[in-house]
Scaffold this active site. Structure first.
Site, short mmCIF file in Angstrom:
data_model
loop_
_atom_site.label_atom_id
_atom_site.label_comp_id
_atom_site.label_asym_id
_atom_site.label_seq_id
_atom_site.Cartn_x
_atom_site.Cartn_y
_atom_site.Cartn_z
N CYS A 221 0.81 -1.22 0.00
CA CYS A 221 0.00 0.00 0.00
C CYS A 221 0.84 1.27 0.00
CB CYS A 221 -0.95 0.02 1.20
SG CYS A 221 -0.11 0.15 2.80
N HIS A 258 -1.85 11.00 16.18
CA HIS A 258 -2.45 10.40 14.98
C HIS A 258 -1.40 9.48 14.36
CE1 HIS A 258 -4.51 9.93 11.13
NE2 HIS A 258 -3.37 10.24 10.55
N HIS A 261 -4.63 4.66 9.83
CA HIS A 261 -5.99 4.13 9.77
C HIS A 261 -5.99 2.61 9.78
CE1 HIS A 261 -6.63 8.26 8.32
NE2 HIS A 261 -7.86 8.11 8.79
N ASP A 265 -8.54 -5.27 4.95
CA ASP A 265 -8.22 -5.84 3.65
C ASP A 265 -6.86 -6.52 3.63
OD1 ASP A 265 -6.59 -3.65 3.87
OD2 ASP A 265 -7.35 -2.60 2.10
N ARG A 272 -5.53 -4.58 8.77
CA ARG A 272 -4.33 -3.91 8.27
C ARG A 272 -4.25 -2.53 8.91
NH1 ARG A 272 -3.29 -0.24 3.96
NH2 ARG A 272 -5.38 -0.61 3.07
N CYS A 274 -2.63 0.61 8.81
CA CYS A 274 -1.85 1.38 7.83
C CYS A 274 -1.31 2.61 8.56
CB CYS A 274 -2.74 1.78 6.67
SG CYS A 274 -1.89 2.67 5.35
#
Length: 302
Positions: A221, A258, A261, A265, A272, A274
């Site tokens: 990704c 932060h 996310h 998938d 996952r 990410c």
């Protein structure tokens, strides 16, 4: 597992500066600029600037009430506005630059009205800040979002130096923007995207251990991907409705940084995580024991 978040809408003149200031408050997890409480059902920046649509340039503020209260947000909001000026803030004049506080939940109404009432007691001059429930909010164009982060020399009527960011002095500009302003690094640009050494990944802000290399995998990704966090207590999950989508935002539990996310998938539709490389710091396996001792000692000294 989802952290309960709340939303308040703040109009304080040009929304660039208001967003830049409010987004820096610890506990404010998301900000989004847009057009509130007008008549046009398809407002644009050009339409709103004409003053004919009735909209106010407004910032949608999503915050964690366990970290920052609505009263604290309003206290900071009043630091950057002139509450006595009608349809004007700084050099900007027009109904679209009026000030306002628009609540989403009825439980926020009393807090807002009491706050303004107490502020009014401190001055003989009439406060003209609007205060009522939000009736409509349309997200502004993409190039207006986080405008001053991408255009630091852009116009701003707000004194951003009023925010004390000293606790983040150890962060690079990119690390600050990602962990504190919820921005995202470019895909395939992070130092941990194609990186698979043994060890743990910690929060770049406060050093809390978040992920293990044992749970890292190549998702293709463009960002580091993990199948799980080091523990359920290490992170929080927040519903993220920004950019016209619904996602699950991931933050560190202690520093509220932060991180990225969560998607479902991964292999076999597994989780996952990410994560932005800039939100993490890697500790090699042979240094983990010493790192844990140092971390525990620091906790004892607090």
């Amino acid at each position: 597992m989802f952290t309960s978040q709340k939303v308040i809408y703040l109009a304080g003149g040009c929304f660039w500066g208001v967003e830049a200031f409010i987004s820096r408050l610890k506990g404010v997890n998301q900000t989004e600029v847009g057009y509130a409480n007008g008549r046009d059902l398809a407002p644009t920046y050009e339409k709103v600037c004409s003053g004919k649509t009735g909209h106010a340039e407004t910032v949608k503020v999503t915050y964690n009430p366990k970290i920052i209260t609505l009263e604290e947000i309003l206290e900071n909001f009043f630091r950057i506005i002139d509450p006595y000026a009608k349809n004007r803030q700084g050099a900007d004049i027009g109904t679209q630059y009026r000030t306002g506080i628009y609540w989403q939940e009825e439980s926020q109404k009393e807090i807002v009205l009491n706050f303004i009432k107490e502020r009014q007691k401190e001055s003989a001059e009439r406060i003209v800040v609007e205060a009522y429930s939000i009736s409509s909010f349309y997200t502004a164009e993409v190039h207006h979002q986080k405008y001053l982060e991408r255009n630091p020399q852009g116009y701003c009527h707000v004194d951003l130096d009023l925010i004390n960011d000293e606790e983040f002095d150890h962060l690079t500009k990119e690390e600050f923007e990602i962990t504190q302003l919820a921005m995202t690094e470019a895909p395939y640009s992070g130092k941990y995207d194609d990186f698979y050494e043994d060890g743990v990944y910690v929060d770049v802000v406060d050093g809390e251990i978040l992920f293990s290399s044992q749970d890292k995998f190549d998702s293709g990704c463009g960002w580091p991907a993990f199948s799980k966090a080091i523990s359920d207590d290490a992170i929080t999950h927040n519903r993220d409705f920004s950019h016209g989508t619904t996602r699950i935002e991931v933050r560190s539990a202690k520093a509220n940084s932060h991180l990225g996310h969560l998607f479902h998938d991964g292999p076999g539709e597994s989780k996952r995580y990410c994560i932005n490389s800039a939100a993490l710091k890697f500790i090699p396996k042979d240094e983990v024991d010493d790192y844990l001792k140092k971390l525990n000692n620091n906790e004892k000294q607090k």
